[in-house]
Design a protein around this motif. Structure first.
Motif, PDB file in Angstrom:
ATOM      1  N   GLY A  13      97.551  31.417  41.123  1.00 19.33           N
ATOM      2  CA  GLY A  13      98.605  32.179  41.774  1.00 19.33           C
ATOM      3  C   GLY A  13      99.207  31.446  42.961  1.00 19.33           C
ATOM      4  O   GLY A  13      98.485  31.047  43.865  1.00 19.33           O
ATOM      5  N   LEU A  14     100.519  31.286  42.939  1.00 20.39           N
ATOM      6  CA  LEU A  14     101.234  30.682  44.053  1.00 20.39           C
ATOM      7  C   LEU A  14     101.708  31.827  44.949  1.00 20.39           C
ATOM      8  O   LEU A  14     102.527  32.641  44.536  1.00 20.39           O
ATOM      9  CB  LEU A  14     102.430  29.880  43.526  1.00 20.39           C
ATOM     10  N   LEU A  23      96.347  28.625  49.986  1.00 23.54           N
ATOM     11  CA  LEU A  23      95.654  27.665  49.127  1.00 23.54           C
ATOM     12  C   LEU A  23      94.165  27.608  49.428  1.00 23.54           C
ATOM     13  O   LEU A  23      93.731  27.895  50.539  1.00 23.54           O
ATOM     14  CB  LEU A  23      96.238  26.266  49.329  1.00 23.54           C
ATOM     15  N   SER A  24      93.423  27.185  48.436  1.00 21.39           N
ATOM     16  CA  SER A  24      92.003  26.906  48.588  1.00 21.39           C
ATOM     17  C   SER A  24      91.861  25.454  49.047  1.00 21.39           C
ATOM     18  O   SER A  24      92.583  24.575  48.579  1.00 21.39           O
ATOM     19  CB  SER A  24      91.312  27.106  47.235  1.00 21.39           C
ATOM     20  N   GLU A  25      90.937  25.224  49.971  1.00 16.62           N
ATOM     21  CA  GLU A  25      90.674  23.873  50.466  1.00 16.62           C
ATOM     22  C   GLU A  25      89.464  23.315  49.731  1.00 16.62           C
ATOM     23  O   GLU A  25      88.448  23.994  49.613  1.00 16.62           O
ATOM     24  CB  GLU A  25      90.404  23.936  51.967  1.00 16.62           C
ATOM     25  N   GLY A  26      89.597  22.111  49.229  1.00 17.44           N
ATOM     26  CA  GLY A  26      88.501  21.463  48.519  1.00 17.44           C
ATOM     27  C   GLY A  26      88.223  20.091  49.094  1.00 17.44           C
ATOM     28  O   GLY A  26      89.018  19.547  49.867  1.00 17.44           O
ATOM     29  N   TYR A  27      87.090  19.533  48.692  1.00 12.80           N
ATOM     30  CA  TYR A  27      86.721  18.203  49.166  1.00 12.80           C
ATOM     31  C   TYR A  27      86.081  17.437  48.021  1.00 12.80           C
ATOM     32  O   TYR A  27      85.168  17.949  47.360  1.00 12.80           O
ATOM     33  CB  TYR A  27      85.754  18.302  50.343  1.00 12.80           C
ATOM     34  N   TYR A  36      94.090  20.481  48.500  1.00 13.96           N
ATOM     35  CA  TYR A  36      94.433  21.905  48.417  1.00 13.96           C
ATOM     36  C   TYR A  36      94.894  22.242  47.008  1.00 13.96           C
ATOM     37  O   TYR A  36      95.489  21.398  46.327  1.00 13.96           O
ATOM     38  CB  TYR A  36      95.542  22.243  49.421  1.00 13.96           C
ATOM     39  N   ARG A  37      94.591  23.477  46.584  1.00 16.37           N
ATOM     40  CA  ARG A  37      95.084  23.964  45.298  1.00 16.37           C
ATOM     41  C   ARG A  37      95.202  25.471  45.359  1.00 16.37           C
ATOM     42  O   ARG A  37      94.576  26.112  46.197  1.00 16.37           O
ATOM     43  CB  ARG A  37      94.215  23.509  44.136  1.00 16.37           C
ATOM     44  N   PHE A 138     102.596  20.958  40.810  1.00 17.87           N
ATOM     45  CA  PHE A 138     102.575  22.254  41.496  1.00 17.87           C
ATOM     46  C   PHE A 138     103.640  22.314  42.588  1.00 17.87           C
ATOM     47  O   PHE A 138     104.273  23.344  42.797  1.00 17.87           O
ATOM     48  CB  PHE A 138     101.176  22.483  42.098  1.00 17.87           C
ATOM     49  N   SER A 139     103.842  21.196  43.266  1.00 20.58           N
ATOM     50  CA  SER A 139     104.762  21.174  44.412  1.00 20.58           C
ATOM     51  C   SER A 139     106.207  21.503  44.039  1.00 20.58           C
ATOM     52  O   SER A 139     106.970  21.959  44.871  1.00 20.58           O
ATOM     53  CB  SER A 139     104.698  19.837  45.134  1.00 20.58           C
TER      54      SER A 139
END
Length: 145
Positions: A13-14, A23-27, A36-37, A138-139
């Protein structure tokens, strides 16, 4: 067959308000990269992707969605922590029913066994490459309005 040998179908979901996106932050430890996603998750067999999107937001954030609009499909072939992955993403534009989600800068949530962070992120650094945004493509759905 390992996780890296199958294709996952996801509903994401945007959620954008003004010049920020949720957004969810990932590493990725292998690349030492913060990224981010969009939030969402896996589509179960026999489950429409829009229903999966609503279920995932309810499970992870206890959040209801509104104004759900299908944007398109993205294919994401990637490497994370040294492992290959392949996702087909059904992407939706949507919004939160409860306005409190627009007021909180950072939210922590559980995704399976992992604790994760979701946050409001400025769109401009995502579009100009200062911040890493996945999946590719996505962008194109983000706006600076």
């Amino acid at each position: 067959m390992g996780w890296s040998e199958r294709i996952r179908v996801l509903a994401l979901g945007l959620i954008q308000r003004d010049k920020r996106v949720f957004l969810s932050e990932g590493y990725d430890p292998a690349r030492q990269l913060t990224f981010y996603r969009a939030l969402g998750g896996g589509v179960d067999f026999g489950e429409p992707s829009a229903v999966a999107l609503e279920r995932e937001f309810q499970e992870e954030l206890q959040a209801e969605l509104q104004d759900i609009e299908y944007l398109g499909c993205l294919e994401n072939i990637f490497t994370f922590n040294g492992h290959s992955g392949h996702e087909v993403i059904q992407l939706y534009r949507c919004g939160f029913v409860d306005p409190k989600f627009y007021e909180r800068e950072i939210l922590t949530f559980q995704e399976g066994e992992r604790q994760k962070i979701a946050r409001w992120v400025e769109v401009e650094p995502l579009l100009n490459g200062e911040l890493t945004l996945y999946p590719e493509g996505f962008s194109q759905y983000l706006t600076l309005d």
